[in-house]
Write a protein that holds these residues in place. Structure first.
Motif, PDB file in Angstrom:
ATOM      1  N   ALA A  40       0.838  -1.194   0.000  1.00  0.00           N
ATOM      2  CA  ALA A  40       0.000   0.000   0.000  1.00  0.00           C
ATOM      3  C   ALA A  40       0.881   1.256   0.000  1.00  0.00           C
ATOM      4  CB  ALA A  40      -0.911   0.002   1.234  1.00  0.00           C
ATOM      5  N   LEU A  41       0.434   2.262  -0.719  1.00  0.00           N
ATOM      6  CA  LEU A  41       1.179   3.516  -0.779  1.00  0.00           C
ATOM      7  C   LEU A  41       0.923   4.322   0.485  1.00  0.00           C
ATOM      8  CD1 LEU A  41       0.615   4.632  -4.481  1.00  0.00           C
ATOM      9  CD2 LEU A  41       2.704   3.720  -3.473  1.00  0.00           C
ATOM     10  N   THR A  42       1.968   4.586   1.235  1.00  0.00           N
ATOM     11  CA  THR A  42       1.857   5.430   2.414  1.00  0.00           C
ATOM     12  C   THR A  42       1.862   6.888   1.998  1.00  0.00           C
ATOM     13  OG1 THR A  42       4.258   5.517   2.716  1.00  0.00           O
ATOM     14  CG2 THR A  42       3.080   3.689   3.765  1.00  0.00           C
ATOM     15  N   ALA A  43       1.552   7.772   2.959  1.00  0.00           N
ATOM     16  CA  ALA A  43       1.541   9.202   2.663  1.00  0.00           C
ATOM     17  C   ALA A  43       2.929   9.674   2.218  1.00  0.00           C
ATOM     18  CB  ALA A  43       1.084   9.974   3.899  1.00  0.00           C
ATOM     19  N   ARG A  44       3.964   9.078   2.834  1.00  0.00           N
ATOM     20  CA  ARG A  44       5.325   9.478   2.470  1.00  0.00           C
ATOM     21  C   ARG A  44       5.643   9.087   1.032  1.00  0.00           C
ATOM     22  NH1 ARG A  44       9.976   7.700   6.507  1.00  0.00           N
ATOM     23  NH2 ARG A  44       8.644   8.997   7.818  1.00  0.00           N
ATOM     24  N   ARG A  45       5.256   7.886   0.640  1.00  0.00           N
ATOM     25  CA  ARG A  45       5.553   7.455  -0.728  1.00  0.00           C
ATOM     26  C   ARG A  45       4.673   8.169  -1.746  1.00  0.00           C
ATOM     27  NH1 ARG A  45       7.189   2.952   2.225  1.00  0.00           N
ATOM     28  NH2 ARG A  45       9.211   2.119   1.498  1.00  0.00           N
ATOM     29  N   LEU A  46       3.457   8.538  -1.362  1.00  0.00           N
ATOM     30  CA  LEU A  46       2.626   9.348  -2.248  1.00  0.00           C
ATOM     31  C   LEU A  46       3.271  10.716  -2.473  1.00  0.00           C
ATOM     32  CD1 LEU A  46      -1.012   8.549  -1.026  1.00  0.00           C
ATOM     33  CD2 LEU A  46       0.015   7.976  -3.247  1.00  0.00           C
ATOM     34  N   ALA A  47       3.847  11.278  -1.403  1.00  0.00           N
ATOM     35  CA  ALA A  47       4.545  12.555  -1.543  1.00  0.00           C
ATOM     36  C   ALA A  47       5.748  12.414  -2.470  1.00  0.00           C
ATOM     37  CB  ALA A  47       4.984  13.066  -0.174  1.00  0.00           C
ATOM     38  N   ILE A  48       6.436  11.276  -2.394  1.00  0.00           N
ATOM     39  CA  ILE A  48       7.583  11.037  -3.274  1.00  0.00           C
ATOM     40  C   ILE A  48       7.125  10.948  -4.719  1.00  0.00           C
ATOM     41  CG2 ILE A  48       9.351   9.353  -3.891  1.00  0.00           C
ATOM     42  CD1 ILE A  48       9.656   8.745  -0.911  1.00  0.00           C
ATOM     43  N   VAL A  49       5.989  10.287  -4.958  1.00  0.00           N
ATOM     44  CA  VAL A  49       5.449  10.194  -6.317  1.00  0.00           C
ATOM     45  C   VAL A  49       5.086  11.583  -6.834  1.00  0.00           C
ATOM     46  CG1 VAL A  49       3.532   9.331  -7.697  1.00  0.00           C
ATOM     47  CG2 VAL A  49       4.657   7.826  -6.047  1.00  0.00           C
ATOM     48  N   ALA A  50       4.454  12.398  -5.972  1.00  0.00           N
ATOM     49  CA  ALA A  50       4.088  13.761  -6.384  1.00  0.00           C
ATOM     50  C   ALA A  50       5.336  14.574  -6.709  1.00  0.00           C
ATOM     51  CB  ALA A  50       3.283  14.440  -5.276  1.00  0.00           C
ATOM     52  N   TYR A  51       6.383  14.422  -5.890  1.00  0.00           N
ATOM     53  CA  TYR A  51       7.627  15.133  -6.170  1.00  0.00           C
ATOM     54  C   TYR A  51       8.225  14.654  -7.493  1.00  0.00           C
ATOM     55  CZ  TYR A  51      12.495  16.499  -6.043  1.00  0.00           C
ATOM     56  OH  TYR A  51      13.724  17.006  -6.376  1.00  0.00           O
ATOM     57  N   GLY A  52       8.111  13.357  -7.758  1.00  0.00           N
ATOM     58  CA  GLY A  52       8.627  12.832  -9.017  1.00  0.00           C
ATOM     59  C   GLY A  52       7.946  13.462 -10.222  1.00  0.00           C
ATOM     60  N   LEU A  53       6.638  13.726 -10.114  1.00  0.00           N
ATOM     61  CA  LEU A  53       5.932  14.370 -11.222  1.00  0.00           C
ATOM     62  C   LEU A  53       6.421  15.804 -11.426  1.00  0.00           C
ATOM     63  CD1 LEU A  53       2.288  13.109 -10.514  1.00  0.00           C
ATOM     64  CD2 LEU A  53       3.909  12.259 -12.234  1.00  0.00           C
ATOM     65  N   VAL A  54       6.620  16.530 -10.303  1.00  0.00           N
ATOM     66  CA  VAL A  54       7.141  17.900 -10.407  1.00  0.00           C
ATOM     67  C   VAL A  54       8.546  17.888 -11.014  1.00  0.00           C
ATOM     68  CG1 VAL A  54       7.834  19.939  -9.092  1.00  0.00           C
ATOM     69  CG2 VAL A  54       5.732  18.722  -8.497  1.00  0.00           C
ATOM     70  N   ALA A  55       9.388  16.961 -10.545  1.00  0.00           N
ATOM     71  CA  ALA A  55      10.753  16.870 -11.063  1.00  0.00           C
ATOM     72  C   ALA A  55      10.750  16.527 -12.547  1.00  0.00           C
ATOM     73  CB  ALA A  55      11.538  15.820 -10.279  1.00  0.00           C
ATOM     74  N   ALA A  56       9.791  15.708 -12.972  1.00  0.00           N
ATOM     75  CA  ALA A  56       9.716  15.360 -14.390  1.00  0.00           C
ATOM     76  C   ALA A  56       9.436  16.586 -15.240  1.00  0.00           C
ATOM     77  CB  ALA A  56       8.636  14.305 -14.612  1.00  0.00           C
ATOM     78  N   VAL A  57       8.579  17.489 -14.745  1.00  0.00           N
ATOM     79  CA  VAL A  57       8.259  18.706 -15.496  1.00  0.00           C
ATOM     80  C   VAL A  57       9.437  19.672 -15.499  1.00  0.00           C
ATOM     81  CG1 VAL A  57       6.760  20.736 -15.572  1.00  0.00           C
ATOM     82  CG2 VAL A  57       5.784  18.492 -15.085  1.00  0.00           C
ATOM     83  N   VAL A  58      10.072  19.865 -14.321  1.00  0.00           N
ATOM     84  CA  VAL A  58      11.112  20.889 -14.182  1.00  0.00           C
ATOM     85  C   VAL A  58      12.440  20.427 -14.771  1.00  0.00           C
ATOM     86  CG1 VAL A  58      12.458  22.251 -12.538  1.00  0.00           C
ATOM     87  CG2 VAL A  58      10.007  21.909 -12.177  1.00  0.00           C
ATOM     88  N   PHE A  59      12.832  19.176 -14.511  1.00  0.00           N
ATOM     89  CA  PHE A  59      14.162  18.709 -14.899  1.00  0.00           C
ATOM     90  C   PHE A  59      14.157  17.893 -16.197  1.00  0.00           C
ATOM     91  CE2 PHE A  59      14.327  18.989 -10.185  1.00  0.00           C
ATOM     92  CZ  PHE A  59      15.212  20.041 -10.111  1.00  0.00           C
ATOM     93  N   VAL A  60      13.275  16.904 -16.249  1.00  0.00           N
ATOM     94  CA  VAL A  60      13.272  16.024 -17.414  1.00  0.00           C
ATOM     95  C   VAL A  60      12.662  16.720 -18.626  1.00  0.00           C
ATOM     96  CG1 VAL A  60      12.509  13.798 -18.321  1.00  0.00           C
ATOM     97  CG2 VAL A  60      13.135  14.014 -15.908  1.00  0.00           C
TER      98      VAL A  60
END
Length: 640
Positions: free
Chosen positions: A373-393
């Motif tokens: 199950a996705l915990t709140a911490r891992r959901l936050a990591i996924v959300a950060y990954g989406l932001v990083a994909a837009v800004v960096f990738v």
């Protein structure tokens, strides 16, 4: 029958040993002298040549240029009145009181309510805060955008550092190696990538259009916001890189001890981990602020003179041949940067050190299995990954995509153009393979010069106490000096030549000068990575080695460097990146058509057509990405 040894032969045999012993005892002193000589010739002399323009006019020393700048509201905003009449304290206080009195706070939208469950309506106290505008001036606006850019960089960099330092996942080491990649991109290529990503016809609007949204004028609507995001693209990886090295040096046993004494997870993190991360985070924030305070290509390309910073205005003054005003602005800019650097270094030297041990914090799987199950911490990591994909990738991917497209669709003709240039083999043309070869050779040679320089300066500043702080601030001058001014100083000083007593002339160009210039630009990153770790070592460790007969050099090589190897490797990666991406000094010092590097080739192609330039920039990405992975993997073998 035995014969007595010949005294002369025995003495001659002892000479090499005595010379070797003397050299080992004096090695650090000799390295310090060589470092000082390099800095004088390749840094202080070129910068001094330009700075003289601000204080010497028609053969006489004058401060008129400083007076003109400091009393002009265009440059210093409301502080112009203070500089014009510094003793009129009463008048300045009256102005401040009047400004404070103009601030009004009043309720607005009275009666506005929000419905909640049960039919209740809760009033919301809306406030209208009216603050009069403040004339920031050129320096004020530069400081303002640098502060915003630093905040954005820290906000994007710290989550990346947390993930890389605490979680294990496939490709983690490669991703860590690639955090340095934005440093190699010439500023104009970053601007092209951001236009390709955030422009009206960019990748992001294409994706939004697929779901019926847009197009949104991201750049036109708020160019300052795009500039800040572009600065974060450059500098958030710097924050992450420095913080990861510090995070992986935390002794997990200290955290366990705090937990055993009753501290909760948050308290243990705050009291044990945060103090060890703070110097690295503040180092990254300081470097980011200095970089963005002196920002040039990003602002010029994305904002133009409407968002001009001090560095952009220096460039404009030089274009207008107003060297005196440009030099005056450069001196003030350098003084502010060095002052900030010195204040930080005083803070860093006052911090309590922590012993480095071989017990880094363990890493847990980022996603143990698909059924977890996705915990709140891992959901936050996924959300950060989406932001990083837009800004960096996003900008990088858009840049790569641009090398394979033109107005009519997918094409390989940009790469075909590079291949034609290579096969033609004309010495006066810019060919891709010599550019790649020169960049890699200069990068490796820069490592051989910059890493010893950075380590030597770290040892001197860490062991010299309060004097070391002043030395450290002075040796950080490459970070505080305008790149435009440094380039002009190299041209006027070393390329044109400086007359010396006795009819001699100091003139340096060619590959050796390029490598030394790259090393001067790169060694501060080695110092800033090594010094915090070196200062945290227990002095008794070195003293024990010295008591057992080890020289200062032997104690450094055998005891200290293995304990701070992670910082040395991180600094080496930065040094290599700086060398690969360096443009201003390379384009000035390159003598002959065969000394150009990949950034210089990008600039030359860009002067003709954008497609081949973007294709060359893509080659720059892939070649240097592979190089960084090798540097990290090879260097990682020597980490404790």
């Amino acid at each position: 029958m035995s014969t007595a040894p010949d005294p002369v032969s025995a003495a001659l045999e002892r000479v090499p040993d005595a010379a070797s012993d003397w050299l080992e005892r004096r090695a650090l002193h000799l390295a310090a002298l060589v470092t000082a000589a390099i800095l004088v010739v390749m840094l202080y002399v070129p910068v001094g040549v330009v700075f003289v323009e601000a204080v010497v006019e028609r053969g006489s020393v004058t401060l008129a240029n400083f007076r003109a700048v400091l009393t002009d509201p265009f440059y210093v905003g409301v502080l112009a009145d203070v500089f014009a009449a510094p003793l009129a304290i009463g008048r300045h206080l009256e102005g401040l009181v009047g400004w404070l009195g103009a601030i009004s706070v009043a309720p607005s939208l009275e009666g506005v309510t929000v419905p909640v469950s049960g039919g209740l309506e809760v009033p919301i106290p809306w406030l209208d805060v009216s603050v009069p505008a403040v004339r920031k001036g050129l320096f004020g606006f530069t400081t303002y955008q640098a502060a915003l850019s630093t905040g954005a960089s820290v906000g994007l960099g710290l989550p990346a550092a947390y993930i890389l330092a605490n979680y294990e996942f496939y490709g983690r080491q490669t991703l860590r190696s690639l955090t340095i990649l934005p440093f190699v991109l010439p500023g104009i290529m970053v601007a092209v990538g951001f236009y390709a990503m955030f422009g009206r016809a960019g990748t992001l609007n294409a994706l939004l259009g697929a779901v019926g949204v847009g197009p949104i004028p991201f750049i036109e609507a708020n160019p300052l916001a795009i500039v800040i995001v572009a600065h974060a693209f450059y500098n958030a990886p710097l924050i992450a890189r420095l913080t990861v090295a510090a995070w992986e040096s935390v002794d997990v046993r200290a955290v366990e001890t705090a937990r055993s004494l009753g501290a909760g997870p948050r308290r243990a993190f705050r009291d044990v981990v945060v103090p060890q991360l703070a110097p690295a985070v503040l180092t990254g924030a300081l470097l980011t602020f200095v970089f963005t305070f002196m920002t040039f290509p990003i602002v010029l390309a994305l904002g133009g003179l409407e968002l001009a910073t001090v560095e952009v205005w220096i460039y404009d003054r030089i274009q207008q041949l107003d060297y005196a005003e440009a030099a005056t602005l450069a001196i003030l800019e350098t003084a502010l940067s060095l002052g900030l650097t010195y204040a930080y270094l005083r803070y860093e030297s006052a911090q309590t050190g922590f012993s480095q041990t071989a017990s880094p914090p363990p890493k847990e799987p980022l996603f143990p299995d698909l059924g977890t199950a996705l915990t709140a911490r891992r959901l936050a990591i996924v959300a950060y990954g989406l932001v990083a994909a837009v800004v960096f990738v996003g900008p990088l991917a858009s840049l790569v995509l641009g090398s394979f497209t033109d107005g009519s669709g997918l094409t390989l003709r940009h790469y075909a153009f590079l291949l034609e240039r290579q096969l033609e083999g004309a010495s006066f043309q810019t060919r891709p393979l010599p550019a790649i070869r020169n960049s890699l050779v200069f990068g490796v040679a820069t490592l051989a010069v910059a890493v010893p320089m950075g380590v030597v300066i770290s040892v001197l500043t860490v062991r010299a106490g309060r004097l070391g702080t002043a030395i450290d601030a002075l040796t950080m001058l490459p970070l505080a000096v305008s790149g435009v001014v440094f380039g002009i100083g190299l041209l006027q000083g070393l390329v044109f030549g400086l007359p010396l007593p006795g009819g001699w002339r100091l003139q340096l160009t060619g590959p050796i000068a390029i490598v030394v210039a790259h090393a001067v630009a790169a060694y501060p990153f080695v110092t800033r990575n090594v010094s915090p770790l070196l200062s945290s070592l227990d002095p008794a460790t070195v003293e024990s080695a010295r008591a057992l007969g080890a020289s200062r050099l032997r104690a450094l090589v055998d005891v200290e460097l293995p304990l701070v190897a992670s910082g040395v490797v991180a600094g080496a990666a930065f040094a290599f990146a700086i060398s690969i991406g360096e443009f201003s000094s390379t384009v000035i010092l390159a003598s002959g058509s065969e000394s150009y590097t990949m950034p210089v080739a990008v600039e030359r192609y860009l002067g003709r057509r954008s497609g081949p330039a973007i294709a060359m920039g893509t080659l720059l990405l892939f070649v240097t990405a592979a190089s960084f992975v090798v540097v990290d993997r090879v260097g990682g073998r020597y980490e404790p």
